[in-house]
Design an enzyme around this catalytic site. Structure first.
Site, mmCIF file in Angstrom:
data_model
loop_
_atom_site.group_PDB
_atom_site.id
_atom_site.type_symbol
_atom_site.label_atom_id
_atom_site.label_comp_id
_atom_site.label_asym_id
_atom_site.label_seq_id
_atom_site.Cartn_x
_atom_site.Cartn_y
_atom_site.Cartn_z
ATOM 1 N N ASN A 166 0.822 -1.211 0.000
ATOM 2 C CA ASN A 166 0.000 0.000 0.000
ATOM 3 C C ASN A 166 0.857 1.262 0.000
ATOM 4 O O ASN A 166 0.798 2.067 0.931
ATOM 5 C CB ASN A 166 -0.917 -0.032 1.234
ATOM 6 C CG ASN A 166 -2.272 0.594 0.962
ATOM 7 O OD1 ASN A 166 -2.403 1.432 0.075
ATOM 8 N ND2 ASN A 166 -3.272 0.206 1.738
ATOM 9 N N ARG A 168 2.803 4.785 -0.122
ATOM 10 C CA ARG A 168 2.499 6.202 0.014
ATOM 11 C C ARG A 168 3.796 6.981 -0.246
ATOM 12 O O ARG A 168 4.504 7.371 0.692
ATOM 13 C CB ARG A 168 1.956 6.523 1.411
ATOM 14 C CG ARG A 168 0.642 5.858 1.764
ATOM 15 C CD ARG A 168 -0.506 6.421 0.944
ATOM 16 N NE ARG A 168 -1.809 5.971 1.438
ATOM 17 C CZ ARG A 168 -2.394 4.846 1.092
ATOM 18 N NH1 ARG A 168 -1.783 4.019 0.248
ATOM 19 N NH2 ARG A 168 -3.586 4.513 1.558
ATOM 20 N N GLY A 231 -9.193 -9.400 -11.519
ATOM 21 C CA GLY A 231 -9.061 -10.575 -10.672
ATOM 22 C C GLY A 231 -7.746 -10.568 -9.916
ATOM 23 O O GLY A 231 -7.189 -9.505 -9.632
ATOM 24 N N ASP A 263 -8.237 -3.146 0.702
ATOM 25 C CA ASP A 263 -8.374 -3.547 2.105
ATOM 26 C C ASP A 263 -9.413 -4.641 2.247
ATOM 27 O O ASP A 263 -9.243 -5.592 3.018
ATOM 28 C CB ASP A 263 -8.756 -2.334 2.957
ATOM 29 C CG ASP A 263 -7.792 -1.176 2.792
ATOM 30 O OD1 ASP A 263 -6.596 -1.432 2.569
ATOM 31 O OD2 ASP A 263 -8.237 -0.021 2.865
ATOM 32 N N ASP A 299 -15.164 3.910 3.133
ATOM 33 C CA ASP A 299 -13.933 3.132 3.137
ATOM 34 C C ASP A 299 -14.178 1.710 3.613
ATOM 35 O O ASP A 299 -13.410 0.807 3.302
ATOM 36 C CB ASP A 299 -12.898 3.785 4.065
ATOM 37 C CG ASP A 299 -12.305 5.046 3.448
ATOM 38 O OD1 ASP A 299 -12.938 5.619 2.539
ATOM 39 O OD2 ASP A 299 -11.220 5.464 3.892
#
Length: 323
Positions: A166, A168, A231, A263, A299
């Site tokens: 993830n 950043r 997928g 997530d 979220d």
């Protein structure tokens, strides 16, 4: 006692349905946010016990987060509170194309001041999976050290470590630093779950199979690559050391809000691991949770219960996917 543990920065999520500034918004719905928090909620809704490790401010945002966790039975025993910093929050502006604009209010937050000694008081009793991401690790040098130490202790207690990078980039001094630090954590994990573009960035390789080999050679047991909305693929080695791959298509849905899809995917993968599902059904579940989440403006509000998940899998048409 919890089956799943995670560490991160839970935040209060303020939702605006038009392109307005924070000060112009007068009546905003309030929800929960934070990538690790989304995973915790997803695993909880699928019937698994979860514990959260973090630091929150002694403020209304921190109170709201703890109250929410207590209401849905996420264990808060490993959460510290502080008067020296505030709990982070975010403003999400929903845009027509399904890719919202998010404004963060988290600089210098309580979570970013979490120090490695918090691990001294963590209760690992019953923990089977520790889930971590690259977001909390990127907040500050102390959070990176905290996450790394938590991984070491969890593994020492026999837990499986799942890692979603993830990335950043704005939280790191350079892309090179981000890649090096992320791969150090990946090498400590048992299950690495990048998106395809993330895997390409961190491994320097383009083909999904080559990306998988890069991490399998590090000692990662399973590499799960998210192939966008088409997928996902899971790679592992058999007893002969040969790479084995499983590719499963995602589902046809109308996209409303893309935030939280990864997530949701992670929560599906984690609960499938806990339940001993084979690779095909693991990816099917993970794809399904991610697909369900993008149909909701939030979220985490769209994350399904077990019954909702099973009904969705049974009734929703599939896409086509290939490597």
């Amino acid at each position: 006692m919890a089956e799943v543990m995670t560490i991160g920065e839970p935040m209060v999520n303020l939702i605006a349905d038009s392109d307005q500034t924070y000060m112009e918004a007068r009546n905003l719905p309030t929800q929960m946010a934070g990538c690790e928090f989304n995973v915790a909620i997803g695993a909880n809704r699928q019937g698994h016990s979860v514990s959260y490790v973090t630091t929150l401010g002694e403020d209304w945002q921190g109170d709201m987060i703890v109250d929410y966790m207590n209401t849905i039975d996420i264990d808060t025993g490993n959460i510290r509170r502080t008067t020296k910093a505030s709990t982070g929050s975010q403003l999400k502006v929903v845009l027509p194309d399904g890719d919202p604009k998010v404004i963060y209010f988290r600089a210098g937050s309580a979570a970013s001041r979490t120090t490695p000694d918090i691990v001294d008081d963590v209760d690992f009793d019953g923990v089977k999976v520790l889930h971590v991401t690259g977001v909390f690790a990127a907040l500050a040098p102390n959070t990176y050290e905290t996450e790394s130490r938590l991984i070491d202790e969890a593994r020492a207690h026999g837990a499986l470590v799942t890692f979603d990078p993830n990335p950043r980039p704005t939280l790191w001094h350079s892309e090179e630093e981000m890649i090096y630090a992320t791969n150090k954590l990946a090498a400590k994990s048992d299950v690495f779950m990048p998106g395809l573009s993330e895997g390409q960035l961190f491994s320097g390789r383009q083909d999904p199979r080559d990306i998988a080999d890069f991490y399998l050679d590090m000692g990662v047991k399973k590499v799960i690559i998210k192939l966008g909305d088409a997928g996902s693929a899971l790679f592992e080695r058999n007893e002969a050391g040969e790479r084995v791959e499983t590719v499963v298509p995602s589902f046809v849905v109308d996209v409303v809000d893309t935030v939280g899809a990864g997530d949701g995917f992670a929560s599906g993968a984690i609960t499938a691991l806990l339940e001993g599902l084979d690779a095909e059904h693991l990816l099917e579940r993970a794809n399904a949770v991610g697909a369900i989440q993008v149909t909701s403006v939030s979220d985490s509000e769209g994350l399904p219960t077990r019954a909702e998940l099973e009904r969705f899998i049974a009734e929703t048409p599939r896409k086509e996917v290939s490597l």
